[in-house]
Design an enzyme around this catalytic site. Structure first.
Site, short mmCIF file in Angstrom:
data_model
loop_
_atom_site.label_atom_id
_atom_site.label_comp_id
_atom_site.label_asym_id
_atom_site.label_seq_id
_atom_site.Cartn_x
_atom_site.Cartn_y
_atom_site.Cartn_z
CD GLU A 287 43.98 1.37 3.17
OE1 GLU A 287 45.29 1.38 3.33
OE2 GLU A 287 43.30 1.68 2.44
CG ASP B 33 41.81 1.58 -1.10
OD1 ASP B 33 43.03 1.30 -0.62
OD2 ASP B 33 41.52 2.61 -1.86
#
Length: 754
Positions: free
Chosen positions: A429, A393
Site C-alpha cells: 500500500e 499496510d
C-alpha cells in the site's frame, strides 16, 4: 510537569499490588513462588519448547529488551495464579532462560524493570504484564466495556491531564490482559507433505480480499460453530464459492493478534478489520473454533492447506507500521514496556511519538532488532504457516529511513536479498499519512502496488467525471506511466475499484455521501472523497429504473476491472451486490453491516452479477491477451501494420493526440492476440484471439464504427453489459467497417473473427 512527591504518592498507593500477590482468585490476589530458570539460550527469540539431549523437556524463553535493568518471566496456571522467574542471563541485549517442565499450552508474559522517565522516552513499569512480541499464540482478550485503567503504564485518571502520561501507575495489569501461549511449533517433518502451494504467476493472478470472520459468519451451509473462523473458511462450502468464482488468491484482512481500541469498547463496538496488531506471530485467537491455547495455530495451518488444495494462494494483509499501543496516552501491552525508545519512533521531545500512520505510533524499522522482528515474523508465516505473500499496510512508513521515504531503506533492502521473502508475493500500500508519504509507482522491482490512480480513474469515468480519456487509457493498459521502469511488468499494478476501506461496489452506485452514523463518531470518520454516483436516488429505492441502472453500472465496473491489464483485486461480496448501507468506514462493525449476506445468491438479480463475474474471470484465464506479462509497445509487429494495442474513436478511426485531450465518454481499445510476449510451456510463441473493448459512459446510446482491415473482417459480441442475463442470447456477429449502436452506459467486448 508532576513533582517527584506526586509520583511517590501514586507509587505508594499501588505498591501493594506490585510487591504483593498478583493474580485474583475468588477476589483475593495471590502469587505462587517461582523457581530459578536455567541459563538457556538467547536464540531463537520467543518461547520455544524442546526436549534436550539429556531428555529434559521444557521451554526456552528469550526476549530482546535492550535498555532493561531486569526481566521477570511470569507463568500463569489455569486459575490465573502467577509464578515469577527472574531471567538472569543477558547476551547481546537478549534476556534468556530455560524452564524445565514448561509444556505447550503454558500461558506466560513478561515484566520488565527499568527507569520510568517519559521525558527521555523511558517507560519501564514492572507492574504491567507484557505480551512476548514473538508469542506464537495468545490466550484471552480485553474486557467488553473498555480497557481497565490498570492496562495503562501511566495513571490514566491523573487529575492534571497535561502530565497524565508522566505519572507511573503501579497497579498490576496481569488480570486484565491476554497472555502468550507456549506452542510446540517444531512440527513433524511430514506435516506439510500433503500441501501443494499453487505458485500462480503474478500475471495470472486474480486476488479476492476477504475478512476471515465476515466471509462465513452467515453462510447457511457451514456449521454454526465454524462460522467466522479459520475452520469456516476451510470448509468445502466456502471454498466452493471461491473456486466457482475463479479467483487464484485470497487476501486476508489482518489475522495477526490484534487489540480493540478503548474508545470502541466503551461504545459497545470492536475493531473488526484488525488493523491494530499486537502479536506478529500469533493467529488472531478470536477467529479460532478449536481453542486458544495453541489450537489456533493448527487450525490456521489446516485452513491454508485446504485453500492450497483448491489451487488458491493465501496472502496476508500485515500491519507492521504501528501497533495497538497508540501514543503516549495509549495502553502498555508489549513493546512500549519492553523498550519504548528501542521499538518506536519518537520526536525530538522523546515523550511524544512520531506518527506517520495516524494511529499514534510508528515502529522504528531502522533499528536492527525491529527490522529483525518484522522479517522473522514474515519468514515464520511463509515457512511454518504456509502463506504465499503479503500486502503491507501503509508500506511507505516502513520505507522511511530517518524521516523521509527512502526506496533504499533497510526494510526494502533486507526484503530484496532475503532468500525466503523475495520469492513470495509482495504488495505495497504505497502511501502513509506523513509528509512525502504518497509513493504510488515508486516502489522498487520485486514489489507490486495497490494502484489508487486506477481506482480513481475508473470511478470517475463511469460517473462521467473525467475531463478527457488520457488517464483511462493508461489505467486500462497496465499503467505504463507508473510502472514501465526498472524491468517492472504490468502486474506491478494491483488494479482495484473497491477495497475494505470505502464503499462496497453496490454502495458506490447507490450513495453519494457516506453514512457512518453507526460508528458513533458523528459521521466525521471515513473519506469524503468517494467519487461515487447514486444513479438518481440516495440509498435503497423501489424505483426500478434506478435499480436497473445501478445493476448496469455494477456490470460496467466489474467488466472494466477484469478486462484491464494488471492484477485485478475484488472485494468479497462485490460479486453479490453486498451493501454496507452507505458506511464507508466499517472498521468497527462486526455485524450484518460488514458480514457477507449469502442470501443474495438466492436473488436472481444478484446471482446474475455473480455469474457475470465468474464468466469474466474465466475469460481472463482463457485468454493471455487479457493478462499480459509485458507492457504494450504500440508498434507494428507484422507487415500489415497491426499493432499490439490501438485506440479508436466512435468514428472507427485511430485516436490522435487531439482526441486524447478532448472531452469524451467513449473509448475503443483494440488488443491484438498476435505475438504476445513470452512463450508457452512448450516453448512456442503465444497466440491468442484479438479483442475490441468499447467503453461508453454516456447517458445516451452512441454509434460506433467497427475498425476494418487489417484490424478485423468480422466481430463477435462476447460481453454486453447492457443485458441483465449474459447468456440469454447467442453471440452476435458484425462485419468490420459497419456502425453498431452501443447502448447508454455499457461495455461491449467483441472478439475479432477472420
Amino acid at each position: 510537569m508532576s513533582s517527584a512527591a506526586e509520583q511517590e504518592t501514586v507509587a505508594e498507593q499501588g505498591a501493594a499490588g506490585q510487591r504483593g500477590p498478583v493474580a485474583a482468585v475468588n477476589g483475593v490476589q495471590r502469587r505462587a513462588p517461582g523457581m530459578p530458570a536455567w541459563p538457556g539460550a538467547p536464540m531463537p527469540l520467543g518461547a520455544r519448547f524442546r526436549v534436550g539431549p539429556d531428555g529434559v523437556a521444557g521451554t526456552n524463553f528469550a526476549l530482546w529488551a535492550g535498555g532493561a535493568e531486569a526481566v521477570d518471566l511470569c507463568l500463569f496456571d489455569d486459575e490465573g495464579v502467577e509464578s515469577r522467574h527472574r531471567l538472569t542471563e543477558l547476551t547481546h541485549e537478549i534476556w534468556h532462560g530455560f524452564l524445565p517442565g514448561v509444556m505447550p499450552g503454558q500461558r506466560y508474559g513478561y515484566r520488565v524493570h527499568g527507569r520510568w522517565d517519559p521525558w527521555t522516552g523511558g517507560r519501564w513499569n514492572p507492574a504491567k504484564l507484557l505480551l512476548d512480541p514473538y508469542a506464537r499464540a495468545v490466550d484471552g482478550d480485553y474486557g467488553p466495556f473498555g480497557m481497565s485503567p490498570e492496562v495503562y503504564g501511566h495513571v490514566r485518571d491523573w487529575p492534571q491531564q497535561q502530565v497524565a502520561d508522566t505519572v507511573r501507575d503501579e497497579r498490576d495489569s496481569a488480570p486484565y490482559v491476554p497472555k502468550g501461549v507456549v506452542v510446540h511449533d517444531e512440527a513433524p517433518d511430514d506435516e506439510w507433505m500433503d500441501d501443494r502451494r499453487p505458485k500462480t504467476p503474478w500475471a495470472d493472478s486474480v486476488i479476492y480480499e476477504l475478512h476471515v470472520r465476515g466471509f462465513t459468519r452467515t453462510h447457511p451451509d457451514i456449521p454454526e460453530e465454524l462460522r467466522g473462523t479459520y475452520a469456516g473458511l476451510a470448509h468445502p462450502a466456502a471454498i466452493e464459492h471461491l473456486t466457482r468464482l475463479g479467483v487464484t488468491a485470497v487476501e486476508l484482512l489482518p489475522v495477526h493478534q490484534f487489540a480493540h481500541e478503548d474508545h470502541l469498547l466503551r461504545r459497545g463496538l470492536k475493531n473488526y478489520w484488525g488493523y491494530n496488531s499486537i502479536g506478529y506471530f500469533a493467529p488472531h485467537a478470536g477467529y479460532a473454533a478449536s481453542g486458544t491455547r495453541g489450537q489456533q495455530v493448527g487450525e490456521f495451518k489446516a485452513m491454508v492447506r485446504a485453500l492450497h488444495a483448491a489451487g488458491i494462494e493465501v496472502v496476508l494483509d500485515v500491519v507492521y507500521n504501528h501497533t495497538a499501543e497508540a501514543g503516549e496516552l495509549g495502553p502498555m501491552l508489549s513493546l512500549k514496556g519492553i523498550d519504548n525508545r528501542g521499538y518506536y519512533r519518537l520526536q525530538s521531545d522523546a515523550r511524544r511519538y512520531a506518527d506517520y500512520t495516524g494511529c499514534g505510533n510508528t515502529l522504528h524499522v531502522v533499528q536492527p532488532h525491529v527490522l529483525r522482528l518484522i522479517t522473522d515474523s514474515l519468514r515464520y508465516w511463509v515457512t511454518e504457516m504456509g502463506v504465499d505473500g503479503f500486502r503491507f499496510d501503509l508500506a511507505a512508513a516502513l520505507a522511511r529511513s530517518m524521516h523521509d521515504v527512502d526506496m533504499l531503506s533497510p526494510f526494502l533492502a533486507v526484503i530484496a536479498q532475503d532468500p525466503v521473502l523475495r520469492r513470495v508475493k509482495l504488495i505495497a500500500e504505497p502511501w502513509d499519512v506523513g509528509t512525502g508519504g504518497y509513493q504510488v509507482g515508486a516502489f522498487p522491482p520485486l514489489w507490486t502496488e495497490w494502484n489508487d490512480r486506477y481506482r480513481n480513474a475508473v470511478r470517475d469515468f463511469w460517473r462521467h467525471a473525467l475531463p478527457d480519456v488520457r488517464e483511462m487509457g493508461y489505467r486500462l493498459s497496465g499503467s505504463s506511466d507508473l510502472y514501465a521502469w526498472g524491468g517492472r511488468r504490468p502486474y506491478a499494478s494491483v488494479n482495484f475499484i473497491t477495497a475494505h476501506d470505502g464503499f462496497t461496489l453496490r454502495d458506490l452506485v447507490s450513495y453519494e455521501r457516506k453514512h457512518n452514523e453507526a460508528n458513533g463518531e458523528g459521521n466525521r470518520d471515513g473519506s469524503n472523497d468517494n467519487r461515487s454516483w447514486n444513479c438518481g436516488a440516495e440509498g435503497e429505492t423501489d424505483d426500478e429504473r434506478v435499480r436497473a441502472l445501478r445493476r448496469r453500472q455494477l456490470r460496467n465496473l466489474l467488466t472494466t476491472l477484469l478486462l484491464s491489464t494488471g492484477v485485478p483485486m475484488l472485494v468479497a461480496g462485490d460479486e453479490l451486490g453486498r451493501t454496507q448501507r452507505g458506511n464507508n468506514n466499517a472498521y468497527c462493525q462486526d455485524n450484518e453491516i460488514s458480514w457477507l449476506d449469502w442470501g443474495l445468491l438466492d436473488d436472481p438479480e444478484w446471482r446474475a452479477l455473480f455469474e457475470l463475474t465468474a464468466r469474466l474471470i474465466k475469460l481472463r484465464h482463457r485468454h493471455p491477451v487479457l493478462r499480459r506479462r509485458a507492457f504494450f509497445s504500440g508498434r507494428a509487429h507484422s507487415a500489415d501494420g497491426l499493432r499490439d494495442l490501438a485506440w479508436f474513436t466512435p468514428r472507427g478511426t485511430e485516436m490522435t493526440e487531439r482526441d486524447w485531450y478532448a472531452p469524451a465518454a467513449t473509448l475503443g481499445m483494440y488488443l491484438s492476440g498476435r505475438d504476445i510476449p513470452g512463450r508457452d510451456e512448450r516453448g512456442a510463441p503465444i497466440l491468442d484471439d484479438s479483442f475490441l473493448a468499447v467503453l461508453h459512459a454516456g447517458e445516451r446510446p452512441v454509434s460506433f464504427v467497427l475498425p476494418g482491415p487489417p484490424w478485423a473482417e468480422r466481430y463477435e459480441v462476447v460481453v454486453d453489459t447492457s443485458r441483465e442475463e449474459q447468456d440469454a442470447a447467442p453471440e452476435t456477429a458484425h462485419r468490420a467497417g459497419t456502425a453498431i449502436t452501443v447502448p447508454a452506459r455499457a461495455v461491449l467486448l467483441l472478439r475479432v473473427c477472420s
